[in-house]
Design a protein around this motif. Structure first.
Motif, short mmCIF file in Angstrom:
data_model
loop_
_atom_site.label_atom_id
_atom_site.label_comp_id
_atom_site.label_asym_id
_atom_site.label_seq_id
_atom_site.Cartn_x
_atom_site.Cartn_y
_atom_site.Cartn_z
N ASP A 117 -2.94 78.38 13.09
CA ASP A 117 -2.56 77.68 11.87
C ASP A 117 -1.56 76.56 12.18
N THR A 118 -1.36 75.65 11.23
CA THR A 118 -0.50 74.49 11.44
C THR A 118 0.38 74.25 10.22
N LEU A 119 1.28 73.27 10.37
CA LEU A 119 2.09 72.80 9.25
C LEU A 119 1.75 71.36 8.86
N ALA A 120 0.82 70.72 9.60
CA ALA A 120 0.47 69.33 9.31
C ALA A 120 -0.96 69.09 9.78
N ASP A 121 -1.44 67.87 9.63
CA ASP A 121 -2.76 67.51 10.13
C ASP A 121 -2.75 67.44 11.65
N TYR A 122 -3.93 67.60 12.23
CA TYR A 122 -4.19 67.48 13.67
C TYR A 122 -3.51 68.60 14.47
N CYS A 123 -2.25 68.46 14.79
CA CYS A 123 -1.49 69.49 15.53
C CYS A 123 -2.24 69.95 16.77
N ALA A 124 -2.49 69.00 17.66
CA ALA A 124 -3.22 69.29 18.89
C ALA A 124 -2.41 70.17 19.83
N ASP A 125 -1.11 69.84 19.99
CA ASP A 125 -0.27 70.62 20.88
C ASP A 125 0.11 71.96 20.25
N ASP A 126 0.39 71.92 18.94
CA ASP A 126 0.86 73.11 18.21
C ASP A 126 -0.15 73.51 17.13
N ASN A 127 -1.20 74.27 17.43
CA ASN A 127 -1.34 74.96 18.69
C ASN A 127 -2.81 75.03 19.07
N ALA A 128 -3.48 73.86 18.96
CA ALA A 128 -4.84 73.81 19.47
C ALA A 128 -4.86 74.06 20.97
N THR A 129 -3.77 73.70 21.67
CA THR A 129 -3.72 73.95 23.11
C THR A 129 -3.77 75.44 23.42
N GLY A 130 -2.89 76.22 22.81
CA GLY A 130 -2.89 77.66 23.06
C GLY A 130 -4.20 78.30 22.65
N THR A 131 -4.74 77.87 21.51
CA THR A 131 -6.01 78.41 21.04
C THR A 131 -7.13 78.12 22.03
N SER A 132 -7.19 76.89 22.53
CA SER A 132 -8.23 76.52 23.50
C SER A 132 -8.09 77.30 24.80
N ALA A 133 -6.86 77.55 25.22
CA ALA A 133 -6.65 78.30 26.46
C ALA A 133 -7.11 79.75 26.31
N VAL A 134 -6.87 80.35 25.15
CA VAL A 134 -7.36 81.71 24.90
C VAL A 134 -8.88 81.73 24.92
N LEU A 135 -9.51 80.75 24.26
CA LEU A 135 -10.98 80.69 24.24
C LEU A 135 -11.54 80.50 25.65
N ASN A 271 14.32 70.32 27.42
CA ASN A 271 14.16 69.23 26.43
C ASN A 271 12.89 68.41 26.67
N ASP A 272 11.87 69.05 27.21
CA ASP A 272 10.62 68.34 27.50
C ASP A 272 9.50 68.85 26.60
N GLU A 273 9.78 68.96 25.31
CA GLU A 273 8.78 69.36 24.33
C GLU A 273 8.22 68.12 23.62
N THR A 274 7.12 68.27 22.95
CA THR A 274 6.51 67.14 22.27
C THR A 274 7.45 66.54 21.22
N PRO A 275 7.55 65.22 21.15
CA PRO A 275 8.36 64.60 20.10
C PRO A 275 7.64 64.57 18.75
N PHE A 276 6.39 65.06 18.73
CA PHE A 276 5.58 65.02 17.50
C PHE A 276 5.47 66.39 16.85
N TYR A 277 6.42 67.25 17.18
CA TYR A 277 6.43 68.64 16.70
C TYR A 277 6.36 68.70 15.17
N HIS A 278 5.43 69.53 14.67
CA HIS A 278 5.26 69.78 13.23
C HIS A 278 5.01 68.49 12.45
N SER A 279 4.25 67.57 13.05
CA SER A 279 3.92 66.35 12.34
C SER A 279 2.49 65.95 12.66
N SER A 280 1.94 65.06 11.83
CA SER A 280 0.57 64.60 12.05
C SER A 280 0.47 63.64 13.24
#
Length: 464
Positions: A117-135, A271-280
């Motif tokens: 699930d997400t809090l915004a549109d797209y959200c590739a890093d949070d968390n399509a990445t984790g989902t894809s790795a599980v698949l 401090n090397d996390e995505t700067p687009f956290y919880h945003s489209s």
């Protein structure tokens, strides 16, 4: 997610199909191309087909992600050896879970998981990445026999309070499930270095001294150090409780009843996390795919290790007439991949295809059943000889095998192979009847391949 800062063809001679037999083989099976497609589909960058309809999964917020959940079910349905559970836990919440039972210790459970699930549109890093790795782990490991049970879990409603994982963890505790470890993947696709360039490639393992979580962390690092990965680990203790692994720390009478669990992902600690956290702005184009690839290889290798990968060689060796299963001392059933049906009587370790096509072998060793990749067997477009066009006699043969090809005026090649595919005799002829001397050959099974410019055929010969 945490809110703190601190990878076809098996053809030609003697080529092996690419199925896994060891942890290194598992690592080699991870396919960044297929994962990138999944990432783009699941983050809404490209359309996909779900339940027969073309859809675009731009938004996966908890009240609007049923089609995303259906996509995950559809992905798991493409796999063998798993049982799918579509777990509703409230009006909107759906956990999508696939279970692969262990062959030796099915009661021993390891979980690899991510929220979808997400809090915004797209959200590739949070968390399509984790989902894809599980698949991807499920795609590879579901083809293998494992000693222990693996659960591939994709949680809903993480973003509004870890609800999906809490429901599952509490239910597992109440059921007395023997969960030995939970590997939670959350945001594993962003690295501040330019993609593909040299950099630190740091990632975090968040853990606490709860149950055997520190031991899990050590085991992941052991896998990291045992194989070749372009990664550098950052150990975080006490790790964040703001992702789904924390649900497994908090069950029952904490900390006595807690399950072992860790979080693995990009390095918030440095401090090397995505700067687009919880945003489209969290789009596919912002991901470092080589970095994500390395992390997926590591997590899949870890799951193969703790799952207890059983050493069955489900590859096939091919010669120009023969397909042979690499695994010895097993039972075999050859399969026509074009019709997805077993081939009647084809239950030996080796198989001689009578026509061009795609073939696989199902291998049974003890309680384990594995299937090879489909092998492309090509007779180079030549037609098979008709039954009336070739006469072999006597068969069984003691000394002299006669090959009669009536009304055939062009030259034909005669190639005699033993049961291992080794070329024994070779001769060209344009005669209507040709004799091959087999007097000095050992008793056993041989295969005669007859080829002309227009036709081909392979025939079983018994030498008495």
């Amino acid at each position: 997610m945490k809110t703190f800062k601190t990878t076809i063809l098996c053809l030609f001679l003697s080529v092996f199909c690419s199925k896994a037999q060891s942890v290194q083989d598992i690592i080699d099976e991870v396919n960044i191309s297929s994962m990138s497609i999944t990432l783009q589909e699941f983050s809404g960058e490209v359309s996909t087909v779900v339940n027969g309809n073309t859809v675009t999964l731009i938004n996966r917020q908890q009240a609007n992600n049923d089609i995303a959940a259906d996509y995950l079910v559809q992905k798991f349905q493409q796999l063998d050896n798993i049982t799918i559970t579509d777990q509703s836990f409230n009006t909107n919440g759906r956990n999508i879970i696939a279970t692969q039972l262990g062959k030796t210790n099915p009661e021993n459970i390891y979980i690899i998981c991510a929220h979808y699930d997400t809090l915004a549109d797209y959200c590739a890093d949070d968390n399509a990445t984790g989902t894809s790795a599980v698949l991807e782990a499920a795609r590879i490991l579901s083809t293998q026999c494992l000693d222990n049970t693996i659960v591939y879990a994709l949680w809903d409603e993480e973003e509004i309070g870890l609800r999906g994982s809490q429901f599952y963890a509490n239910q597992a505790f109440n059921n007395g499930d023997n969960i030995l470890g939970v590997l939670n993947l959350d945001m594993m696709g962003y690295d501040g270095d330019a993609p593909g360039t040299p950099g630190d490639n740091q990632f975090d393992i968040d853990y606490r001294n709860i149950a055997n979580s520190a031991g899990m962390k050590d085991d992941i690092i052991s896998v990291l150090n045992s194989y070749t990965f372009d990664l550098s680990v950052v150990e975080v203790n006490p790790g964040t409780a703001n992702s789904d692994h924390a649900s497994f720390w908090a069950v029952g009478n904490f900390p006595v009843d807690a399950f072992s669990a860790v979080l693995l992902g990009e390095s918030w600690e440095t401090n090397d996390e995505t700067p687009f956290y919880h945003s489209s702005g969290d789009r596919y184009s912002t991901l470092d795919l080589p970095y994500f690839y390395e992390l997926t290889k590591l997590t899949t290798a870890y799951m193969a290790t703790v799952g207890g990968l059983v050493d069955i060689d489900n590859r096939v060796t091919q010669t120009d007439i023969l397909l042979t299963a690499n695994q010895d001392s097993a039972s075999y059933q050859w399969i026509n991949c074009d019709t997805n049906t077993p081939i009647s009587g084809a239950t030996s370790r080796s198989y001689i295809p009578m026509a061009s096509g795609n073939y696989a072998v199902e291998i049974t060793s003890g309680t384990c059943v594995e299937v090879s990749d489909c092998v492309v067997f090509d007779t180079l477009g030549l037609d098979n000889f008709l039954v009336s066009e070739v006469n072999l006699f006597p068969n069984p043969v003691k000394t002299q095998l006669n090959i009669e090809i009536p009304d055939h005026t062009t030259s034909v090649a005669l190639d005699l192979f033993d049961v291992s595919g080794k070329l024994i005799l070779q001769q060209n002829t344009s005669e209507e009847i040709t004799s091959l001397s087999m007097k000095n050959l050992p008793r056993g099974i041989y295969f005669l391949k007859i080829s002309s410019s227009e036709n081909t055929g392979t025939y079983k010969i018994v030498k008495d």
